[in-house]
Enzyme design. Structure first.
Site, PDB file in Angstrom:
ATOM      1  N   ASP A 120     -27.103 -66.967  -3.700  1.00 41.05           N
ATOM      2  CA  ASP A 120     -27.852 -68.193  -3.465  1.00 41.05           C
ATOM      3  C   ASP A 120     -27.296 -68.872  -2.212  1.00 41.05           C
ATOM      4  O   ASP A 120     -26.095 -69.164  -2.131  1.00 41.05           O
ATOM      5  CB  ASP A 120     -27.726 -69.122  -4.673  1.00 41.05           C
ATOM      6  CG  ASP A 120     -28.733 -70.251  -4.627  1.00 41.05           C
ATOM      7  OD1 ASP A 120     -29.837 -70.064  -5.160  1.00 41.05           O
ATOM      8  OD2 ASP A 120     -28.416 -71.305  -4.048  1.00 41.05           O
ATOM      9  N   GLU A 163     -34.472 -69.188  -1.908  1.00 38.06           N
ATOM     10  CA  GLU A 163     -33.213 -68.779  -1.266  1.00 38.06           C
ATOM     11  C   GLU A 163     -32.351 -67.927  -2.192  1.00 38.06           C
ATOM     12  O   GLU A 163     -31.157 -67.764  -1.975  1.00 38.06           O
ATOM     13  CB  GLU A 163     -32.427 -70.019  -0.826  1.00 38.06           C
ATOM     14  CG  GLU A 163     -31.908 -70.895  -1.942  1.00 38.06           C
ATOM     15  CD  GLU A 163     -32.865 -71.980  -2.379  1.00 38.06           C
ATOM     16  OE1 GLU A 163     -32.399 -73.010  -2.884  1.00 38.06           O
ATOM     17  OE2 GLU A 163     -34.093 -71.799  -2.203  1.00 38.06           O
TER      18      GLU A 163
END
Length: 246
Positions: A120, A163
């Site tokens: 992430d 993301e």
């Protein structure tokens, strides 16, 4: 069959169709002349039967063959779009799960150890808010390149959405997985993109699960454990990795 037609090319394929049409027309004309006892010479039969297809077949088949190659090209494009994330060129979520599930289901991979990463990008929303979504897209593209370079095949790399990314490492030990996590963190820490005259960077947090491929192994379980490790990495200040031994 389709591959053979593709290898011929459009011109050769049209020529083959034309030749086949001529041969069939000649044979059909000779048969009809024999059947009904038409009083024409053999040469006249062949000439009459051959001339018409020679002119008509290329005109008709050129368009049809062109449509065949166009449809084949569109089918390939659609196949790629169904599997690949268009921004990062990594496997999309669905195809990533399909590839990893296939590996787990292969009998020869039973009892093998594998690693599963969830990655992430840290504070990614801030990049979008401060520099705009186009800058965010460029950062995602950059991260996709980093993952492809550091974790090439046979590792499986995918973008799960936003993301969030994932990496599947077949036959990887804990040490190998940790070494890879360190390299990814270090690379992103030093990775900078230029945007509107500014240098923009972004670190990454990684959750790693080390798993044994047993009878009840599923990618969902590996994901759950990696997600727990990712939570610990974020609690520890981000820009790091944590490992969960399942």
């Amino acid at each position: 069959m389709r591959e053979r037609l593709q290898n011929l090319g459009r011109v050769k394929l049209v020529g083959a169709i034309t030749l086949a049409a001529v041969v069939l027309a000649v044979l059909a004309n000779l048969f009809i002349s024999w059947l009904f006892d038409f009083q024409t010479t053999w040469f006249e039969d062949v000439f009459r039967a051959a001339v018409i297809p020679i002119f008509l077949a290329p005109l008709l088949s050129w368009y049809l063959v062109g449509m065949f190659y166009l449809l084949d090209s569109l089918e390939k494009d659609m196949s790629v779009l169904a599997r690949i994330d268009s921004l990062t060129l990594l496997s999309n979520r669905r195809y990533f799960y399909q590839q990893t599930s296939d590996w787990l289901a292969t009998e020869s991979n039973r009892s093998r150890v594998y690693a599963f990463f969830i990655l992430d990008l840290d504070f990614f929303k801030g990049i979008n808010d401060q520099h705009g979504h186009l800058c965010g897209d460029k950062m995602l593209e950059r991260f996709g390149v980093v993952l492809q370079e550091i974790a090439p095949s046979p590792n499986i790399v995918g973008r799960l959405g936003g993301e969030e990314f994932a990496v599947f490492l077949p036959n990887a030990s804990q040490q190998e997985a940790e070494n890879l996590a360190v390299r990814i963190c270090q690379t992103m820490r030093c990775s900078v993109i230029e945007w509107d005259g500014e240098k923009v960077s972004c670190s990454v947090s990684i959750g790693v699960s080390i798993n044994m491929n047993g009878q009840k192994s599923t990618i969902e379980n590996a994901f759950k454990y990696a997600d727990l490790a990712l939570y610990e990495a974020k609690k520890s200040g981000r820009d790091c990795y944590r490992v969960y031994l399942s």
